[in-house]
Enzyme design. Structure first.
Site, mmCIF file in Angstrom:
data_model
loop_
_atom_site.group_PDB
_atom_site.id
_atom_site.type_symbol
_atom_site.label_atom_id
_atom_site.label_comp_id
_atom_site.label_asym_id
_atom_site.label_seq_id
_atom_site.Cartn_x
_atom_site.Cartn_y
_atom_site.Cartn_z
ATOM 1 C CB SER A 148 -0.889 0.021 1.246
ATOM 2 O OG SER A 148 -1.519 1.272 1.396
ATOM 3 C CE1 TYR A 161 -3.850 -2.030 5.031
ATOM 4 C CE2 TYR A 161 -3.143 0.174 4.384
ATOM 5 C CZ TYR A 161 -3.618 -1.078 4.045
ATOM 6 O OH TYR A 161 -3.855 -1.390 2.726
ATOM 7 C CE LYS A 165 -1.375 -3.833 3.270
ATOM 8 N NZ LYS A 165 -1.559 -5.110 2.563
HETATM 9 N N1 NAP Z 1 -8.764 -1.214 -1.490
HETATM 10 C C1 NAP Z 1 -7.766 -0.351 -1.502
HETATM 11 O O1 NAP Z 1 -7.936 0.849 -1.777
HETATM 12 C C2 NAP Z 1 -6.355 -0.825 -1.192
HETATM 13 C C3 NAP Z 1 -5.306 0.082 -1.332
HETATM 14 C C4 NAP Z 1 -4.008 -0.354 -1.081
HETATM 15 C C5 NAP Z 1 -3.784 -1.646 -0.695
HETATM 16 N N2 NAP Z 1 -4.834 -2.508 -0.532
HETATM 17 C C6 NAP Z 1 -4.543 -3.860 -0.101
HETATM 18 O O2 NAP Z 1 -5.066 -4.758 -1.067
HETATM 19 C C7 NAP Z 1 -5.461 -5.958 -0.410
HETATM 20 C C8 NAP Z 1 -6.913 -6.273 -0.740
HETATM 21 O O3 NAP Z 1 -7.704 -5.163 -0.384
HETATM 22 P P1 NAP Z 1 -9.248 -5.074 -0.795
HETATM 23 O O4 NAP Z 1 -9.622 -3.644 -0.688
HETATM 24 O O5 NAP Z 1 -9.469 -5.797 -2.064
HETATM 25 O O6 NAP Z 1 -9.920 -5.857 0.431
HETATM 26 P P2 NAP Z 1 -11.411 -6.414 0.575
HETATM 27 O O7 NAP Z 1 -12.286 -5.957 -0.524
HETATM 28 O O8 NAP Z 1 -11.809 -6.136 1.989
HETATM 29 O O9 NAP Z 1 -11.209 -8.002 0.387
HETATM 30 C C9 NAP Z 1 -10.352 -8.658 1.286
HETATM 31 C C10 NAP Z 1 -10.309 -10.122 0.921
HETATM 32 O O10 NAP Z 1 -9.447 -10.769 1.854
HETATM 33 C C11 NAP Z 1 -10.198 -11.684 2.670
HETATM 34 N N3 NAP Z 1 -9.658 -11.567 4.018
HETATM 35 C C12 NAP Z 1 -9.707 -10.516 4.861
HETATM 36 N N4 NAP Z 1 -9.076 -10.787 6.002
HETATM 37 C C13 NAP Z 1 -8.609 -12.057 5.882
HETATM 38 C C14 NAP Z 1 -7.886 -12.919 6.732
HETATM 39 N N5 NAP Z 1 -7.505 -12.532 7.959
HETATM 40 N N6 NAP Z 1 -7.574 -14.152 6.306
HETATM 41 C C15 NAP Z 1 -7.960 -14.573 5.063
HETATM 42 N N7 NAP Z 1 -8.662 -13.807 4.213
HETATM 43 C C16 NAP Z 1 -8.978 -12.557 4.617
HETATM 44 C C17 NAP Z 1 -11.655 -11.254 2.530
HETATM 45 O O11 NAP Z 1 -12.578 -12.297 2.733
HETATM 46 P P3 NAP Z 1 -13.143 -12.588 4.230
HETATM 47 O O12 NAP Z 1 -13.531 -11.283 4.816
HETATM 48 O O13 NAP Z 1 -14.299 -13.533 4.018
HETATM 49 O O14 NAP Z 1 -12.029 -13.249 4.950
HETATM 50 C C18 NAP Z 1 -11.657 -10.817 1.057
HETATM 51 O O15 NAP Z 1 -11.685 -11.940 0.199
HETATM 52 C C19 NAP Z 1 -5.193 -5.761 1.071
HETATM 53 O O16 NAP Z 1 -3.928 -6.308 1.411
HETATM 54 C C20 NAP Z 1 -5.164 -4.258 1.213
HETATM 55 O O17 NAP Z 1 -4.399 -3.834 2.319
HETATM 56 C C21 NAP Z 1 -6.102 -2.118 -0.774
#
Ligand code: NAP
Length: 180
Positions: A148, A161, A165
């Site tokens: 991130s 967080y 990261k």
């Molecule tokens: N969205 C953004 O703007 C953004 C920006 C920078 C980086 N990121 C990073 O990108 C990644 C994905 O983000 P996202 O926004 O796509 O997240 P999201 O929409 O909340 O989806 C998260 C996924 O991970 C699973 N998950 C969450 N906690 C878990 C755990 N402890 N063990 C196993 N599975 C888990 C969730 O399913 P369950 O809840 O059913 O477990 C879901 O499939 C993360 O690492 C996040 O930090 C996101």
């Protein structure tokens, strides 16, 4: 797409929705087989069904393994299931992540900080160790860690967080030096 570029196998943590699901969707569309993980079984089952339906050459291309990313038993089972189902694991996408607290770092609960590190960083190391031993050490492949911008520059009120990261970015460089 050449044969060499298709029919590889990816393990994607946190692939039931969001970025992880998008990565799975793109890989399936390119002819690869995927395993997605997540905690919620219903969402995971729905994701596997949707990804399977989108696979250009039918069923048997997608599996799901439910569990918590930081749980070492789950890591072991997930990699075992991938090897049983597909016989290889070319790509690991460490995508599962959490950002459960919002507030000043001076007030950050240390138990929460540890939990964020367990889920966001230690889990990625555990999965990388297992896919490396199971396939990548002998056969090559790729490990993609989802970090991130918060790991590069401080962001107010998401200190745990951001720390995790930043560690994920360092872990990625370390893995590249030792495994690539
Ligand atoms: N969205 C953004 O703007 C953004 C920006 C920078 C980086 N990121 C990073 O990108 C990644 C994905 O983000 P996202 O926004 O796509 O997240 P999201 O929409 O909340 O989806 C998260 C996924 O991970 C699973 N998950 C969450 N906690 C878990 C755990 N402890 N063990 C196993 N599975 C888990 C969730 O399913 P369950 O809840 O059913 O477990 C879901 O499939 C993360 O690492 C996040 O930090 C996101």
């Amino acid at each position: 797409m050449t044969t060499a570029d298709s029919d590889k196998v990816a393990l994607i943590t946190g692939g039931s929705r969001g970025i992880g699901y998008g990565v799975a969707e793109a890989l399936v569309a390119r002819g690869h087989r995927v395993c997605v993980t997540g905690r919620g079984e219903d969402a995971l089952t729905a994701a596997v069904e949707a990804l399977s339906a989108a696979a250009p050459d039918g069923a048997g291309r997608v599996i799901g393994v439910a569990g918590k990313a930081h749980d070492e038993a789950h890591q072991a089972v997930a990699v075992e299931r991938v090897m049983e189902a597909f016989g290889r694991v070319d790509f690991l996408v460490n995508n599962a992540g959490t950002n459960p607290v919002f507030g000043p770092i001076a007030e950050l609960d240390l138990g929460v900080a540890r939990k964020v590190f367990e889920t966001n960083v230690v889990s990625a190391l555990g999965f990388a160790q297992r896919t490396y031993r199971a396939w990548q050490k002998e056969n090559g492949g790729a490990i993609v860690n989802i970090a991130s911008i918060a790991g590069v520059a401080p962001s107010p009120f998401i200190g745990a967080y951001g720390m995790s990261k930043a560690a994920m970015i360092n872990l990625t460089v370390q893995l590249a030096h030792e495994m690539a």
